[in-house]
Design a protein around this motif. Structure first.
Motif, PDB file in Angstrom:
ATOM      1  N   SER A 241      -3.015  -3.386  -6.607  1.00 16.07           N
ATOM      2  CA  SER A 241      -2.119  -3.841  -7.662  1.00 16.07           C
ATOM      3  C   SER A 241      -2.236  -5.341  -7.838  1.00 16.07           C
ATOM      4  N   ASP A 244       2.809  -5.394  -9.673  1.00 19.72           N
ATOM      5  CA  ASP A 244       3.970  -5.092  -8.837  1.00 19.72           C
ATOM      6  C   ASP A 244       3.527  -4.857  -7.406  1.00 19.72           C
ATOM      7  N   PRO A 245       4.340  -5.258  -6.436  1.00 20.89           N
ATOM      8  CA  PRO A 245       4.008  -4.899  -5.049  1.00 20.89           C
ATOM      9  C   PRO A 245       3.862  -3.388  -4.936  1.00 20.89           C
ATOM     10  N   PRO A 246       2.823  -2.913  -4.273  1.00 23.27           N
ATOM     11  CA  PRO A 246       2.603  -1.464  -4.211  1.00 23.27           C
ATOM     12  C   PRO A 246       3.688  -0.758  -3.414  1.00 23.27           C
ATOM     13  N   ASP A 247       3.885   0.506  -3.734  1.00 24.48           N
ATOM     14  CA  ASP A 247       4.876   1.355  -3.068  1.00 24.48           C
ATOM     15  C   ASP A 247       4.215   1.969  -1.835  1.00 24.48           C
ATOM     16  N   GLN A 248       4.471   1.380  -0.684  1.00 31.16           N
ATOM     17  CA  GLN A 248       3.805   1.843   0.531  1.00 31.16           C
ATOM     18  C   GLN A 248       4.237   3.251   0.924  1.00 31.16           C
ATOM     19  N   PHE A 260      -2.069  -5.375  -2.420  1.00 26.80           N
ATOM     20  CA  PHE A 260      -1.661  -6.288  -3.479  1.00 26.80           C
ATOM     21  C   PHE A 260      -2.597  -7.484  -3.478  1.00 26.80           C
TER      22      PHE A 260
END
Length: 316
Positions: A241, A244-248, A260
């Motif tokens: 990404s 947006d910060p990635p959804d871990q 990121f």
């Protein structure tokens, strides 16, 4: 020198043309007389104060991180550049204050590269931030390699316009999402197939082409597509990404890697991109040229999010 300056965070009305002191290059720096400056989403995010907690900053603040122009002076410790050289650079500094919406900027020589000989200043100014972002995301982070499949979530913007030919040159299969009006443009960049990002089955259409999933997702747009893109990756694939910060948690549930990327200045990589441009392998994004005095309108158009390629400000 003339420059676009803000004295506080806020809307586009904070952007004012002023006369400020011309910077002097330090020992390791190159002073660039800016001909053109690229406009990027980070510019209006800084203006709005959205990134205040991420970067040290000082006012008065000149926005802009993309520049193309000529070398006006070099520091005593700089080798390899001389006055009059045509150069371009991604001009992010440790403290955000002296940007490229101005007649001059001083940058460490390590961040500067010779412009592609085949380009004018406006085209060259569209490349540094978007080009380095895509290069570092695809190759430094995702390790994209020949024979792999890549999905670019936004194919027609500045980063997508460069990511696609980078990936094709590396031997990857490339799929992209874009509005129907931009499909021909994205295909002309080298995409193997393009899908309508408005369509509810856009990712299913990609899956039909790659039943096992793609190896890499370049998440250069946020929102629902970003959230749903983890499911289009093969097990062990990588989402990078830049928005947006990635959804871990989503990445772990899908069995994929999420990273990121915030781009770093790198004159060596920029020189490699310039070489690909001069070889005809990569072309600059489509550009919309505006005057420096139109910086507020340019940022508003960029913020609207539907610019094909890049907006570039003509400084001199």
């Amino acid at each position: 020198m003339k420059a676009i300056v803000i004295h506080r965070f806020g809307g586009a009305n904070q952007l004012q043309m002023e006369t400020v002191a011309t910077p002097e290059p330090d020992r390791d720096e190159v002073l660039i007389a800016i001909a053109c400056a690229g406009v990027n989403p980070v510019d209006w995010k800084i203006r709005d104060g959205m990134l205040e907690s991420l970067f040290p900053h000082r006012f008065p603040l000149i926005p802009g991180w993309d520049a193309a122009g000529t070398v006006a002076a070099v520091g005593a410790g700089v080798h390899g550049f001389a006055e009059g050289d045509r150069v371009f650079a991604y001009c992010r500094k440790p403290v955000v204050q002296w940007g490229t919406y101005a007649e001059y900027v001083a940058m460490p020589a390590a961040a500067v590269a010779a412009m592609p000989a085949s380009l004018g200043f406006a085209e060259a100014a569209a490349i540094p931030l978007a080009g380095l972002t895509s290069w570092q995301a695809l190759f430094d982070d995702a390790g994209l390699a020949s024979g792999q499949a890549l999905l670019v979530l936004s194919g027609a913007g500045g980063t997508g316009s460069l990511a696609i030919p980078f990936a094709k040159n590396a031997g990857a299969r490339v799929y992209a999402l874009a509005s129907p009006a931009n499909h021909d443009y994205v295909r002309s960049l080298g995409a193997d197939d393009v899908f309508d990002y408005h369509a509810p089955d856009a990712l299913a259409a990609v899956r039909a082409r790659e039943p096992s999933g793609v190896d890499v997702v370049y998440a250069n747009v946020g929102g629902p597509l970003h959230r749903e893109a983890y499911g289009i990756l093969r097990p062990g694939g990588t989402l990078v990404s830049i928005v947006d910060p990635p959804d871990q948690a989503a990445a772990e549930a899908a069995g994929v890697i999420a990273l990121f990327r915030f781009v770093e200045p790198d004159g060596t990589q920029l020189g490699e991109i310039a070489r690909l441009v001069d070889q005809g392998i990569v072309r600059p994004p489509e550009i919309t040229l505006m005057r420096l005095e139109e910086a507020a309108a340019a940022q508003a158009r960029n913020q609207d999010g539907h610019v094909r390629g890049k907006i570039v400000l003509e400084v001199s």
